[in-house]
Design a protein around this motif. Structure first.
Motif, PDB file in Angstrom:
ATOM      1  N   PHE A   1       0.814  -1.214   0.000  1.00  0.00           N
ATOM      2  CA  PHE A   1       0.000   0.000   0.000  1.00  0.00           C
ATOM      3  C   PHE A   1       0.851   1.269   0.000  1.00  0.00           C
ATOM      4  O   PHE A   1       0.565   2.219  -0.732  1.00  0.00           O
ATOM      5  N   ILE A   2       1.889   1.315   0.817  1.00  0.00           N
ATOM      6  CA  ILE A   2       2.670   2.542   0.945  1.00  0.00           C
ATOM      7  C   ILE A   2       3.604   2.750  -0.242  1.00  0.00           C
ATOM      8  O   ILE A   2       3.693   3.860  -0.781  1.00  0.00           O
ATOM      9  N   GLU A   3       4.285   1.702  -0.676  1.00  0.00           N
ATOM     10  CA  GLU A   3       5.278   1.864  -1.738  1.00  0.00           C
ATOM     11  C   GLU A   3       4.678   1.683  -3.128  1.00  0.00           C
ATOM     12  O   GLU A   3       4.847   2.554  -3.992  1.00  0.00           O
ATOM     13  N   VAL A   4       3.985   0.585  -3.367  1.00  0.00           N
ATOM     14  CA  VAL A   4       3.436   0.334  -4.704  1.00  0.00           C
ATOM     15  C   VAL A   4       2.294   1.299  -5.010  1.00  0.00           C
ATOM     16  O   VAL A   4       2.269   1.938  -6.065  1.00  0.00           O
ATOM     17  N   CYS A   5       1.350   1.411  -4.094  1.00  0.00           N
ATOM     18  CA  CYS A   5       0.171   2.262  -4.343  1.00  0.00           C
ATOM     19  C   CYS A   5       0.406   3.720  -3.978  1.00  0.00           C
ATOM     20  O   CYS A   5      -0.092   4.620  -4.660  1.00  0.00           O
ATOM     21  N   GLY A   6       1.138   3.955  -2.911  1.00  0.00           N
ATOM     22  CA  GLY A   6       1.314   5.323  -2.423  1.00  0.00           C
ATOM     23  C   GLY A   6       2.566   6.021  -2.885  1.00  0.00           C
ATOM     24  O   GLY A   6       2.746   7.214  -2.612  1.00  0.00           O
TER      25      GLY A   6
ATOM     26  N   PHE B   1       5.675   5.852  -1.905  1.00  0.00           N
ATOM     27  CA  PHE B   1       6.512   6.377  -0.830  1.00  0.00           C
ATOM     28  C   PHE B   1       7.251   5.235  -0.145  1.00  0.00           C
ATOM     29  O   PHE B   1       6.951   4.060  -0.369  1.00  0.00           O
ATOM     30  N   SER B   2       8.226   5.568   0.657  1.00  0.00           N
ATOM     31  CA  SER B   2       9.009   4.567   1.377  1.00  0.00           C
ATOM     32  C   SER B   2       8.237   4.075   2.591  1.00  0.00           C
ATOM     33  O   SER B   2       7.828   4.866   3.444  1.00  0.00           O
ATOM     34  N   ALA B   3       8.027   2.761   2.682  1.00  0.00           N
ATOM     35  CA  ALA B   3       7.297   2.196   3.808  1.00  0.00           C
ATOM     36  C   ALA B   3       8.034   2.442   5.121  1.00  0.00           C
ATOM     37  O   ALA B   3       7.425   2.774   6.136  1.00  0.00           O
ATOM     38  N   ARG B   4       9.335   2.284   5.086  1.00  0.00           N
ATOM     39  CA  ARG B   4      10.116   2.477   6.312  1.00  0.00           C
ATOM     40  C   ARG B   4      10.030   3.925   6.789  1.00  0.00           C
ATOM     41  O   ARG B   4       9.789   4.177   7.969  1.00  0.00           O
TER      42      ARG B   4
ATOM     43  N   THR C   1       5.320  13.695  -3.719  1.00  0.00           N
ATOM     44  CA  THR C   1       5.439  12.449  -2.947  1.00  0.00           C
ATOM     45  C   THR C   1       6.592  11.549  -3.395  1.00  0.00           C
ATOM     46  O   THR C   1       7.461  11.221  -2.583  1.00  0.00           O
ATOM     47  N   PRO C   2       6.655  11.130  -4.667  1.00  0.00           N
ATOM     48  CA  PRO C   2       7.775  10.246  -5.046  1.00  0.00           C
ATOM     49  C   PRO C   2       9.129  10.936  -4.993  1.00  0.00           C
ATOM     50  O   PRO C   2      10.142  10.283  -4.733  1.00  0.00           O
ATOM     51  N   ILE C   3       9.164  12.240  -5.241  1.00  0.00           N
ATOM     52  CA  ILE C   3      10.432  12.971  -5.174  1.00  0.00           C
ATOM     53  C   ILE C   3      10.995  12.930  -3.760  1.00  0.00           C
ATOM     54  O   ILE C   3      12.172  12.625  -3.539  1.00  0.00           O
ATOM     55  N   VAL C   4      10.129  13.222  -2.778  1.00  0.00           N
ATOM     56  CA  VAL C   4      10.566  13.179  -1.389  1.00  0.00           C
ATOM     57  C   VAL C   4      10.871  11.742  -0.968  1.00  0.00           C
ATOM     58  O   VAL C   4      11.780  11.498  -0.176  1.00  0.00           O
ATOM     59  N   ALA C   5      10.117  10.786  -1.512  1.00  0.00           N
ATOM     60  CA  ALA C   5      10.344   9.378  -1.178  1.00  0.00           C
ATOM     61  C   ALA C   5      11.760   8.963  -1.532  1.00  0.00           C
ATOM     62  O   ALA C   5      12.449   8.309  -0.735  1.00  0.00           O
ATOM     63  N   PHE C   6      12.206   9.333  -2.725  1.00  0.00           N
ATOM     64  CA  PHE C   6      13.566   8.974  -3.130  1.00  0.00           C
ATOM     65  C   PHE C   6      14.606   9.709  -2.280  1.00  0.00           C
ATOM     66  O   PHE C   6      15.686   9.182  -2.020  1.00  0.00           O
ATOM     67  N   GLY C   7      14.261  10.907  -1.838  1.00  0.00           N
ATOM     68  CA  GLY C   7      15.174  11.636  -0.964  1.00  0.00           C
ATOM     69  C   GLY C   7      15.325  10.984   0.395  1.00  0.00           C
ATOM     70  O   GLY C   7      16.361  11.141   1.052  1.00  0.00           O
TER      71      GLY C   7
ATOM     72  N   PHE D   1      19.189  -3.111  -0.147  1.00  0.00           N
ATOM     73  CA  PHE D   1      17.970  -3.877  -0.397  1.00  0.00           C
ATOM     74  C   PHE D   1      16.732  -2.995  -0.297  1.00  0.00           C
ATOM     75  O   PHE D   1      15.836  -3.063  -1.150  1.00  0.00           O
ATOM     76  N   GLN D   2      16.665  -2.185   0.743  1.00  0.00           N
ATOM     77  CA  GLN D   2      15.501  -1.314   0.936  1.00  0.00           C
ATOM     78  C   GLN D   2      15.411  -0.259  -0.161  1.00  0.00           C
ATOM     79  O   GLN D   2      14.319   0.079  -0.616  1.00  0.00           O
ATOM     80  N   ILE D   3      16.552   0.248  -0.591  1.00  0.00           N
ATOM     81  CA  ILE D   3      16.558   1.244  -1.658  1.00  0.00           C
ATOM     82  C   ILE D   3      16.048   0.639  -2.956  1.00  0.00           C
ATOM     83  O   ILE D   3      15.175   1.205  -3.626  1.00  0.00           O
ATOM     84  N   VAL D   4      16.581  -0.536  -3.304  1.00  0.00           N
ATOM     85  CA  VAL D   4      16.155  -1.211  -4.536  1.00  0.00           C
ATOM     86  C   VAL D   4      14.681  -1.571  -4.469  1.00  0.00           C
ATOM     87  O   VAL D   4      13.927  -1.393  -5.438  1.00  0.00           O
ATOM     88  N   ARG D   5      14.245  -2.073  -3.312  1.00  0.00           N
ATOM     89  CA  ARG D   5      12.841  -2.458  -3.156  1.00  0.00           C
ATOM     90  C   ARG D   5      11.913  -1.261  -3.313  1.00  0.00           C
ATOM     91  O   ARG D   5      10.900  -1.326  -4.016  1.00  0.00           O
ATOM     92  N   THR D   6      12.236  -0.161  -2.661  1.00  0.00           N
ATOM     93  CA  THR D   6      11.380   1.027  -2.725  1.00  0.00           C
ATOM     94  C   THR D   6      11.314   1.581  -4.139  1.00  0.00           C
ATOM     95  O   THR D   6      10.230   1.892  -4.641  1.00  0.00           O
TER      96      THR D   6
END
Length: 401
Positions: free
Chosen positions: A124-129, A131-134, A181-187, A195-200
């Motif tokens: 929900f958070i990463e695929v749909c939203g 953003f980074s779940a963590r 949202t995605p811009i800040v997510a990557f930041g 692993f978390q970076i690649v997954r997100t």
């Protein structure tokens, strides 16, 4: 403009009582208030069926996903009304999935299994939203809920664009949240494991390009039309979303990190409920609209369970003469606009008052941080500190100067 509280006298009594040294017996009694309320709520939860605890909310989210094919097909129509209907369906579905879904997933309210809880949070958070779940869970669950309205921790005191006038902030700037949202997510990926970076990155791209591909292949839209439709769908509910997150904490007490009250005082004084709204109840969820006090007291509950325990919480708080704060959407909007006009823009005004557990501050602005969109807004559209102050008569009743 005054905010409604079902215990208007309790605030004044609490303010006066807080100035005196609490007796040991009184302090012991206050420490058991949250435990007593928790027992009542837990008993209700234990006697509730799975359908009540999780099934209703899961069904609403499932219905949102099921409606998507109809939305894509209607967007392929050359009839304006059909196209508009498809756009509305996509907007409603996206709001339910990315607001209600991400919120419940971040709190683990969709499943009792830890593995499924992690899966739904990522989905929900990463695929749909996008953003980074963590980062989302850290900001919302571990910061905002753990430190609700605590200055510098659970409040939103960062303002990156203070030059925006109130009309643009409230009615135009939120429309840019899907882009931000995605811009800040990557930041926020800095400092995370590979692993978390690649997954997100992979999950965000899957969610974005899946919708883009379906709009191109199923709806038959050009690349530019597909991008425009994607933005319109994702921004359709951004205005009420940002409004709701402002209104539920605006003008309420802000607590000192070194002298915060007990949890039940912190949540009852620092959180406000909006009235029921059929549209927002379905898309945002009860815990973000008319059961926000219940949600902050028991964040692990689903939206439907927050609604079920609402009478119990309300009755208990009245019994113990604690505030149960409620106000209407339009009333909150008027308060927001009036205060912005009176104080020359978006500023946070704080001053110290006392509740039974110590000093707190009153803030004109405190934006509730959610795992995805509101978390982004809190960083990019937060509220600054200001040397200006507001005088406080009693909690729940502000005298602006």
């Amino acid at each position: 403009m005054q905010m409604k509280s079902r215990n208007s006298g309790a605030a004044g009594e609490g303010s006066a009582a807080g100035q005196e040294q609490m007796k040991p017996v009184e302090q012991a009694e206050r420490e058991t208030l949250m435990m007593e309320l928790s027992r009542r709520v837990q008993e209700t939860v234990r006697h509730s069926s799975w359908w009540e605890r999780r099934g209703i909310d899961c069904t609403i989210l499932t219905a949102a996903f099921i409606s998507l094919p109809a939305g894509f097909l209607l967007l392929s129509s050359s009839e304006p009304l059909c196209f508009l209907l498809g756009l509305l369906i996509m907007g409603f579905a996206h709001a339910a999935i990315t607001v209600k879904g991400t919120h419940l997933a971040s709190h683990g309210a969709l499943s009792e299994s830890p593995a499924w809880t992690d899966f739904w949070a990522i989905f929900f958070i990463e695929v749909c939203g996008s953003f980074s779940a963590r980062a989302g869970v850290q900001a919302h669950v571990k910061m905002h809920h753990a430190h609700t309205n605590v200055i510098g921790l659970g409040d939103s005191s960062t303002w990156k664009i203070p030059f925006l006038p109130r009309s643009i902030y409230l009615f135009i700037a939120p429309l840019a949240v899907p882009i931000i949202t995605p811009i800040v997510a990557f930041g926020q990926l800095k400092g995370q494991s590979v692993f978390q970076i690649v997954r997100t990155v992979a999950c965000v791209c899957v969610g974005f390009f899946s919708q883009y591909y379906l709009l191109r292949s199923v709806s038959g839209l050009s690349w530019s039309s597909a991008l425009i439709v994607m933005h319109l769908c994702r921004a359709m509910f951004s205005l009420p979303y940002i409004h709701v997150n402002i209104f539920q904490h605006i003008g309420l007490p802000m607590f000192s990190a070194t002298s915060r009250p007990k949890r039940i005082y912190q949540m009852t004084h620092g959180v406000l409920n909006l009235p029921r709204n059929p549209l927002l109840d379905w898309t945002f969820g009860h815990s973000l609209i008319n059961c926000h006090v219940e949600h902050h007291l028991f964040p692990f509950l689903s939206d439907n369970m927050c609604l079920k325990v609402k009478p119990i919480v309300c009755e208990y708080l009245q019994e113990k003469k604690l505030p149960y704060q409620e106000d209407a959407y339009l009333s909150r909007l008027r308060v927001t606009v009036i205060m912005q006009g009176q104080h020359g823009g978006l500023t946070a005004r704080r001053s110290l008052v006392r509740v039974p557990a110590g000093p707190v501050g009153i803030s004109v602005w405190s934006l509730h941080v959610l795992p995805v969109l509101a978390w982004v807004s809190s960083r990019c559209f937060g509220f600054p500190n200001s040397p200006n102050t507001c005088a406080v008569g009693e909690l729940g009743k502000l005298n602006w100067q």
